[in-house]
Design a protein around this motif. Sequence first.
Motif, PDB file in Angstrom:
ATOM      1  N   VAL A 127      67.390  18.077  27.155  1.00  7.54           N
ATOM      2  CA  VAL A 127      67.535  16.614  27.065  1.00  7.54           C
ATOM      3  C   VAL A 127      68.631  16.253  26.050  1.00  7.54           C
ATOM      4  N   GLN A 128      68.927  17.170  25.121  1.00 12.43           N
ATOM      5  CA  GLN A 128      70.106  16.980  24.258  1.00 12.43           C
ATOM      6  C   GLN A 128      71.339  16.803  25.130  1.00 12.43           C
ATOM      7  N   ILE A 129      71.518  17.737  26.064  1.00  7.69           N
ATOM      8  CA  ILE A 129      72.710  17.719  26.929  1.00  7.69           C
ATOM      9  C   ILE A 129      72.734  16.442  27.766  1.00  7.69           C
ATOM     10  N   ARG A 130      71.591  16.131  28.373  1.00  5.33           N
ATOM     11  CA  ARG A 130      71.548  14.938  29.235  1.00  5.33           C
ATOM     12  C   ARG A 130      71.835  13.666  28.436  1.00  5.33           C
ATOM     13  N   SER A 131      71.343  13.597  27.187  1.00  7.37           N
ATOM     14  CA  SER A 131      71.591  12.414  26.364  1.00  7.37           C
ATOM     15  C   SER A 131      73.066  12.303  26.016  1.00  7.37           C
ATOM     16  N   MET A 132      73.686  13.445  25.683  1.00  2.00           N
ATOM     17  CA  MET A 132      75.123  13.421  25.364  1.00  2.00           C
ATOM     18  C   MET A 132      75.911  12.987  26.591  1.00  2.00           C
ATOM     19  N   GLU A 133      75.571  13.537  27.748  1.00  2.00           N
ATOM     20  CA  GLU A 133      76.273  13.175  28.994  1.00  2.00           C
ATOM     21  C   GLU A 133      76.174  11.669  29.246  1.00  2.00           C
ATOM     22  N   GLN A 134      74.960  11.139  29.019  1.00  2.00           N
ATOM     23  CA  GLN A 134      74.730   9.729  29.356  1.00  2.00           C
ATOM     24  C   GLN A 134      75.297   8.764  28.329  1.00  2.00           C
ATOM     25  N   ALA A 135      75.107   9.062  27.035  1.00  2.00           N
ATOM     26  CA  ALA A 135      75.405   8.049  26.018  1.00  2.00           C
ATOM     27  C   ALA A 135      76.599   8.397  25.139  1.00  2.00           C
ATOM     28  N   GLY A 136      77.010   9.665  25.110  1.00  2.00           N
ATOM     29  CA  GLY A 136      78.121  10.053  24.255  1.00  2.00           C
ATOM     30  C   GLY A 136      77.785   9.912  22.772  1.00  2.00           C
ATOM     31  N   ALA A 137      78.825   9.984  21.928  1.00  2.00           N
ATOM     32  CA  ALA A 137      78.616   9.913  20.479  1.00  2.00           C
ATOM     33  C   ALA A 137      79.082   8.556  19.961  1.00  2.00           C
ATOM     34  N   PRO A 138      78.523   8.047  18.833  1.00  2.00           N
ATOM     35  CA  PRO A 138      77.414   8.627  18.062  1.00  2.00           C
ATOM     36  C   PRO A 138      76.091   8.514  18.816  1.00  2.00           C
ATOM     37  N   LEU A 139      75.131   9.302  18.378  1.00  2.00           N
ATOM     38  CA  LEU A 139      73.894   9.397  19.151  1.00  2.00           C
ATOM     39  C   LEU A 139      72.733   9.682  18.196  1.00  2.00           C
ATOM     40  N   ARG A 140      71.611   9.063  18.452  1.00  2.00           N
ATOM     41  CA  ARG A 140      70.408   9.354  17.656  1.00  2.00           C
ATOM     42  C   ARG A 140      69.208   9.209  18.575  1.00  2.00           C
TER      43      ARG A 140
ATOM     44  N   ILE B  20      65.242  10.943  20.048  1.00  2.00           N
ATOM     45  CA  ILE B  20      64.204  11.965  20.111  1.00  2.00           C
ATOM     46  C   ILE B  20      63.775  12.061  21.576  1.00  2.00           C
ATOM     47  N   CYS B  21      63.329  13.256  21.965  1.00  2.00           N
ATOM     48  CA  CYS B  21      62.999  13.504  23.367  1.00  2.00           C
ATOM     49  C   CYS B  21      61.658  14.228  23.431  1.00  2.00           C
ATOM     50  N   PRO B  22      60.568  13.467  23.589  1.00  2.00           N
ATOM     51  CA  PRO B  22      59.259  14.110  23.688  1.00  2.00           C
ATOM     52  C   PRO B  22      58.947  14.465  25.138  1.00  2.00           C
ATOM     53  N   GLY B  23      58.133  15.502  25.350  1.00  2.00           N
ATOM     54  CA  GLY B  23      57.737  15.786  26.733  1.00  2.00           C
ATOM     55  C   GLY B  23      57.179  17.178  26.925  1.00  2.00           C
ATOM     56  N   GLY B  24      56.692  17.427  28.141  1.00  2.00           N
ATOM     57  CA  GLY B  24      56.066  18.697  28.477  1.00  2.00           C
ATOM     58  C   GLY B  24      57.092  19.790  28.748  1.00  2.00           C
ATOM     59  N   VAL B  25      56.763  21.002  28.352  1.00  2.00           N
ATOM     60  CA  VAL B  25      57.622  22.163  28.610  1.00  2.00           C
ATOM     61  C   VAL B  25      56.741  23.316  29.095  1.00  2.00           C
ATOM     62  N   TYR B  26      57.370  24.352  29.657  1.00  2.00           N
ATOM     63  CA  TYR B  26      56.595  25.409  30.329  1.00  2.00           C
ATOM     64  C   TYR B  26      57.082  26.809  29.968  1.00  2.00           C
TER      65      TYR B  26
ATOM     66  N   HIS C 119      53.799  20.806  24.709  1.00  2.00           N
ATOM     67  CA  HIS C 119      54.684  19.662  24.476  1.00  2.00           C
ATOM     68  C   HIS C 119      55.571  19.862  23.256  1.00  2.00           C
ATOM     69  N   GLN C 120      56.793  19.391  23.398  1.00  2.00           N
ATOM     70  CA  GLN C 120      57.716  19.429  22.267  1.00  2.00           C
ATOM     71  C   GLN C 120      58.299  18.048  22.060  1.00  2.00           C
ATOM     72  N   VAL C 121      58.872  17.860  20.867  1.00  2.00           N
ATOM     73  CA  VAL C 121      59.734  16.695  20.676  1.00  2.00           C
ATOM     74  C   VAL C 121      61.037  17.211  20.088  1.00  2.00           C
ATOM     75  N   GLU C 122      62.110  16.839  20.761  1.00  2.00           N
ATOM     76  CA  GLU C 122      63.446  17.224  20.336  1.00  2.00           C
ATOM     77  C   GLU C 122      64.023  16.093  19.502  1.00  2.00           C
ATOM     78  N   GLY C 123      64.812  16.432  18.504  1.00  2.00           N
ATOM     79  CA  GLY C 123      65.536  15.398  17.769  1.00  2.00           C
ATOM     80  C   GLY C 123      67.014  15.722  17.822  1.00  2.00           C
ATOM     81  N   LEU C 124      67.850  14.697  17.925  1.00  2.00           N
ATOM     82  CA  LEU C 124      69.297  14.938  17.967  1.00  2.00           C
ATOM     83  C   LEU C 124      70.006  13.772  17.305  1.00  2.00           C
TER      84      LEU C 124
END
Length: 357
Positions: free
Chosen positions: A177-190, A192-198, A211-216
């Motif tokens: 979701v880091q990559i997808r957020s960068m693709e969508q919104a570009g920089a600067p960026l802040r 968090i991406c919570p959700g299920g993982v496997y 579940h994890q939460v990513e921060g970027l």
Amino acid sequence: MDDLKAKYLGQIAEAADENALETIRVSAVGKKGEVSLKMRELGKMTPDERQVAGPALNALKDEINSALAAKKAGLADAALDARLRTEWLDVTLPTRATRQGTLHPVSQVTEEVTAIFAEMGFAVAEGPRIETDWHNFDALNIPGHHPARAEMDTFYMHRAEGDNRPPHVLRTHTSPVQIRSMEQAGAPLRVICPGGVYRADYDQTHTPMFHQVEGLAIDKNISMANLKWVLEEFVKAFFEVDDVELRFRASHFPFTEPSAEVDIRCSWEGGTLKVGEGDDWLEILGSGMVHPKVLEAGNIDSNEWQGFAFGMGIDRIAMLKYGIPDLRAFFDSDLRWLRHYGFSALDVPTLHGGLSR
Ligand code: PHE
């Protein structure tokens, strides 16, 4: 004509419902109704007679029609009044005494984490659980032969016979979701991406879905110092303590450089966990400065921008905060467990109102 008028207006006034009104309408002004038949007789009259009877009949017809319409409206009003009287509801009554359902600790903790990071200016981003091999691995600097792919015990999706594209995967972490957020919104960026993982793993401390939460955070001059401050603020707010000690241990992730795993000081005295005191350390997350290759994969110029990222286990910090011993029970859907560890759906966690009460 006066007799007709008296008869039908009388009947209309007495009509009890719409069906009765319709019967009256048919017998008065319907095709073969009494008034209509009288109108047909106009043809047999002398012109003089017709000049008197014609307008009078028309006036009678109009009068009956408007009496029908008025009565119909009156009946509808009365029906609505009656319905409103029976559907009356006392909105001041107390709500049900017993809770009908509860919020799962994972949902509760996700809300708490979101509230804390929202206050620090992080938006919430989400991505798909079925992820491309590229977003989950390559874009994060984990090429095909990299041992991290094997370590993660990845679930691969099925591909049709003869389809040689890399299969999709159930995402093994929230980092794509880091990559997808960068693709969508570009920089600067802040974000968090919570959700299920496997991951294909099952024992006392691992479930195949968790579940994890990513921060970027990406900006012009972000450093490890910013990462450290943000994490300390987070941990204090989350565990609702005034002081915490975090330990940054040098580590390695393909998508961050330098990388650090973060432990939190705690004690297990008497079998219960206390955060912020004691001589034990508990690992809660992985983090580091976003690798230039990862920024480039997200179409962000790594000469201009830099950032930090972290990934934290939501189930893990939920167990720590609420003293829940067994991870596997999280996903058993046992009603007794859910009632015991669940949260009221009406207590929305906020920093000013309190995260957990
Ligand atoms: N994705 C890593 C994991 O699942 C955690 C992590 C995220 C580490 C971001 C560094 C930066 O273990």
